[in-house]
Design an enzyme around this catalytic site. Structure first.
Site, PDB file in Angstrom:
ATOM      1  N   LYS A  22       0.839  -1.209   0.000  1.00  0.00           N
ATOM      2  CA  LYS A  22       0.000   0.000   0.000  1.00  0.00           C
ATOM      3  C   LYS A  22       0.870   1.254   0.000  1.00  0.00           C
ATOM      4  CE  LYS A  22      -1.776   1.675   3.995  1.00  0.00           C
ATOM      5  NZ  LYS A  22      -1.517   3.098   4.248  1.00  0.00           N
ATOM      6  N   CYS A 116      -4.647  13.189  12.895  1.00  0.00           N
ATOM      7  CA  CYS A 116      -5.172  11.878  12.520  1.00  0.00           C
ATOM      8  C   CYS A 116      -5.586  11.148  13.778  1.00  0.00           C
ATOM      9  CB  CYS A 116      -4.165  11.092  11.693  1.00  0.00           C
ATOM     10  SG  CYS A 116      -3.028  10.125  12.638  1.00  0.00           S
ATOM     11  N   VAL A 123       3.303  18.251   8.822  1.00  0.00           N
ATOM     12  CA  VAL A 123       3.888  18.125   7.480  1.00  0.00           C
ATOM     13  C   VAL A 123       4.943  19.207   7.255  1.00  0.00           C
ATOM     14  CG1 VAL A 123       1.946  16.941   6.379  1.00  0.00           C
ATOM     15  CG2 VAL A 123       1.941  19.443   6.484  1.00  0.00           C
ATOM     16  N   LEU A 125       8.098  19.179   7.527  1.00  0.00           N
ATOM     17  CA  LEU A 125       9.308  18.784   6.785  1.00  0.00           C
ATOM     18  C   LEU A 125       9.062  18.777   5.275  1.00  0.00           C
ATOM     19  CD1 LEU A 125      10.507  15.864   9.114  1.00  0.00           C
ATOM     20  CD2 LEU A 125      11.355  18.223   9.051  1.00  0.00           C
TER      21      LEU A 125
HETATM   22  C1  UD1 Z   1       4.530   6.675   6.660  1.00  0.00           C
HETATM   23  C2  UD1 Z   1       3.560   5.540   6.439  1.00  0.00           C
HETATM   24  C3  UD1 Z   1       2.888   5.138   7.743  1.00  0.00           C
HETATM   25  C4  UD1 Z   1       3.942   4.844   8.809  1.00  0.00           C
HETATM   26  C5  UD1 Z   1       4.939   6.000   8.929  1.00  0.00           C
HETATM   27  C6  UD1 Z   1       6.095   5.691   9.854  1.00  0.00           C
HETATM   28  C7  UD1 Z   1       2.838   5.983   4.170  1.00  0.00           C
HETATM   29  C8  UD1 Z   1       1.737   6.385   3.266  1.00  0.00           C
HETATM   30  N1  UD1 Z   1       2.571   5.980   5.474  1.00  0.00           N
HETATM   31  O1  UD1 Z   1       3.785   7.789   7.113  1.00  0.00           O
HETATM   32  O2  UD1 Z   1       2.102   3.986   7.506  1.00  0.00           O
HETATM   33  O3  UD1 Z   1       3.305   4.667  10.066  1.00  0.00           O
HETATM   34  O4  UD1 Z   1       5.500   6.274   7.633  1.00  0.00           O
HETATM   35  O5  UD1 Z   1       6.758   4.542   9.430  1.00  0.00           O
HETATM   36  O6  UD1 Z   1       3.905   5.626   3.723  1.00  0.00           O
HETATM   37  N2  UD1 Z   1       7.145  14.150  10.979  1.00  0.00           N
HETATM   38  C9  UD1 Z   1       7.321  15.480  11.288  1.00  0.00           C
HETATM   39  N3  UD1 Z   1       7.147  16.396  10.281  1.00  0.00           N
HETATM   40  C10 UD1 Z   1       6.820  16.049   9.008  1.00  0.00           C
HETATM   41  C11 UD1 Z   1       6.651  14.671   8.706  1.00  0.00           C
HETATM   42  C12 UD1 Z   1       6.833  13.755   9.724  1.00  0.00           C
HETATM   43  O7  UD1 Z   1       7.616  15.841  12.417  1.00  0.00           O
HETATM   44  O8  UD1 Z   1       6.700  16.926   8.150  1.00  0.00           O
HETATM   45  C13 UD1 Z   1       7.327  13.141  12.035  1.00  0.00           C
HETATM   46  C14 UD1 Z   1       6.033  12.361  12.325  1.00  0.00           C
HETATM   47  O9  UD1 Z   1       5.198  13.059  13.240  1.00  0.00           O
HETATM   48  C15 UD1 Z   1       6.582  11.076  12.888  1.00  0.00           C
HETATM   49  C16 UD1 Z   1       7.883  10.870  12.093  1.00  0.00           C
HETATM   50  O10 UD1 Z   1       8.209  12.144  11.557  1.00  0.00           O
HETATM   51  O11 UD1 Z   1       6.882  11.195  14.245  1.00  0.00           O
HETATM   52  C17 UD1 Z   1       7.806   9.861  10.984  1.00  0.00           C
HETATM   53  O12 UD1 Z   1       6.700  10.159  10.154  1.00  0.00           O
HETATM   54  P1  UD1 Z   1       6.743   9.872   8.587  1.00  0.00           P
HETATM   55  O13 UD1 Z   1       7.827   8.891   8.301  1.00  0.00           O
HETATM   56  O14 UD1 Z   1       6.760  11.154   7.856  1.00  0.00           O
HETATM   57  O15 UD1 Z   1       5.334   9.180   8.365  1.00  0.00           O
HETATM   58  P2  UD1 Z   1       4.430   9.240   7.070  1.00  0.00           P
HETATM   59  O16 UD1 Z   1       5.259   9.392   5.855  1.00  0.00           O
HETATM   60  O17 UD1 Z   1       3.312  10.202   7.296  1.00  0.00           O
END
Ligand code: UD1
Length: 420
Positions: A22, A116, A123, A125
């Protein structure tokens, strides 16, 4: 609305075939926005999240179809650069269209995803990455609006390892002018798959699967075909089912190297594991031993397997400590597991699980995708008839789960339900 009705206590055995990933599909699909043409992506899973992304791509002007496992995306008609709130609120991964739209069309308007089910998921980053590449980004009425004549390569070092931000920046940087170096890049197999697909389209990328990814921007990319990787979380979920309710089951068409942290934890819990090139066979232990885990970015123990691990540990013969380091609040499944007789205490980002001799059937409610998986796993071994409400969460990420479980001998039905 549907619910799952599970008569617990059936011993699972046999083979189950794993679907395409997925989370890789959700990145591969928007990557096609980077070039005009007809793309074919094989091993695409038929899931609710994939159809939400298809709807989003169609809103942008692409044509998307799924024939068996073969997805076809025609991006020649793309003429709209806005991802509306109605779709983004259904699925946060919609933000993946930001990078490719901005890189190819110089403009993208994407709704802010918001929170969520398990807490805030920022978002920042993604936005900072686009700004470093030279985009002008504003936030207006709940939308991220990004503009750039042409992006410029840059050095971007993420404070936190982020799957989504790494993928988004990669998709933006492939058409930028000059070199981009991403530091602390995500190592997840889904990001490697995305990078391989972009390379097939003509992108120049080095260092995939390492924490430093280097991208030399090109002027244009071209259409290409790709075969999606197997879903490591689906494979992991079936392996936990095998450890809890086997018997012996063979999880076929998976990639064992993508789940090595889980496999070693399952062995510590007493399961017998044997691996082949593309399959894993698991034999359930006589008694499940308590094993602590701490979630971590790949290749660590995946946060997307934490809920299932709590379900497994709730049947262990001792106490285990589950530490969630990625999403501190991701424990919505715990109160529902308690309804099934589990003994779990959550303090901040740590769950202490004391194994119980029996789980007892109850009516429980899914709150999110992986929480639903943990409830189904618990229902498979609970005494009596468990009902899991709100199966639409499960349908986001598991293809025909009840059919696959029935194939292994489980007694599970999808039943129409008025209950919410
Ligand atoms: C992806 C997966 C999700 C999984 C997650 C962690 C997809 C579609 N989803 O989510 O199933 O649980 O990886 O393995 O691939 N963060 C920030 N700022 C940002 C982005 C992230 O602080 O702009 C933090 C998040 O809060 C979290 C960490 O970074 O603590 C990791 O998140 P991230 O790897 O970005 O998760 P997703 O890509 O959303």
């Amino acid at each position: 609305m549907y619910k799952f009705v599970i008569n617990g206590g059936k011993r699972l055995s046999g083979n189950v075939v794993i679907s395409g990933a997925k989370n890789a599909s959700l990145a591969l699909m928007p990557a096609t926005l980077l070039a005009p043409g007809t793309f074919r992506i094989d091993n695409t899973p038929d899931l609710r999240d994939v159809s939400t992304m298809s709807q989003l791509m169609e809103t942008l002007g692409a044509r998307v179809s799924l024939n068996g496992k073969l997805q076809t995306i025609d991006t020649r008609g793309v003429n709209n650069f806005e991802a509306p709130y109605e779709l983004v609120k259904k699925m946060r991964a919609s933000i993946y269209v930001l990078g490719p739209l901005l890189a190819r069309y110089g403009y993208a308007k994407v709704s802010m995803p918001g929170g969520c089910a398990w807490g805030p998921r920022p978002v920042n980053l993604h936005i900072e990455g686009m700004e470093k590449l030279g985009a002008e980004v504003t936030l207006d009425s709940g939308y991220i609006i990004a503009r750039a004549k042409r992006l410029n390569g840059a050095r971007i070092n993420f404070d936190v390892s982020s799957v989504g931000a790494t993928g988004n920046v990669m998709m933006a940087a492939v058409l930028a002018k000059g070199m981009t170096v991403i530091g602390n890049a995500a190592l997840e197999p889904e990001i490697v798959a995305l990078g391989e697909f972009l390379k097939r389209m003509g992108a120049r990328i080095d260092g995939l699967g390492t924490s430093t990814v280097t991208i030399e921007g090109v002027d244009e990319l071209h259409r290409s075909d790709f075969k999606n990787i197997p879903d490591r979380i689906e494979a992991g979920t079936f392996l936990v089912a095998g450890a809890m309710a086997g018997g012996k089951i063979k999880v076929a068409d998976c990639e064992p190297s993508h789940i090595s942290s889980l496999l070693s934890k399952l062995e510590e819990a007493g399961a017998k594991i044997s691996t082949d090139k593309d399959s894993v066979t698991i034999e359930a232990p006589d008694k499940i031993l308590p094993v602590d885990i701490s979630t971590a970015p790949y290749p660590g123990f995946p946060t997307d397997m934490q809920a299932q691990w709590i379900a497994l540990m709730s049947r262990s013969v001792g106490s285990s400590v589950i530490t969630e380091t990625i999403y501190f609040d991701r424990f919505k499944h715990v109160p529902e597991l308690l309804r099934l007789g589990a003994d779990v205490e959550v303090k901040e980002n740590v769950a202490i699980v004391k194994g119980v001799r029996f789980l007892k059937a109850a009516k429980v409610m899914s709150t999110d995708l992986r929480a639903s998986a943990s409830l189904i796993l618990a229902g498979l071994v609970a005494e009596g008839t468990t009902e899991v409400l709100r199966v639409y969460h499960m349908d986001r990420g598991y293809e025909r789960i009840e059919e696959k479980l029935r194939g292994l001998g489980a007694d599970i039905e999808r039943v129409q339900s008025d209950e919410f």
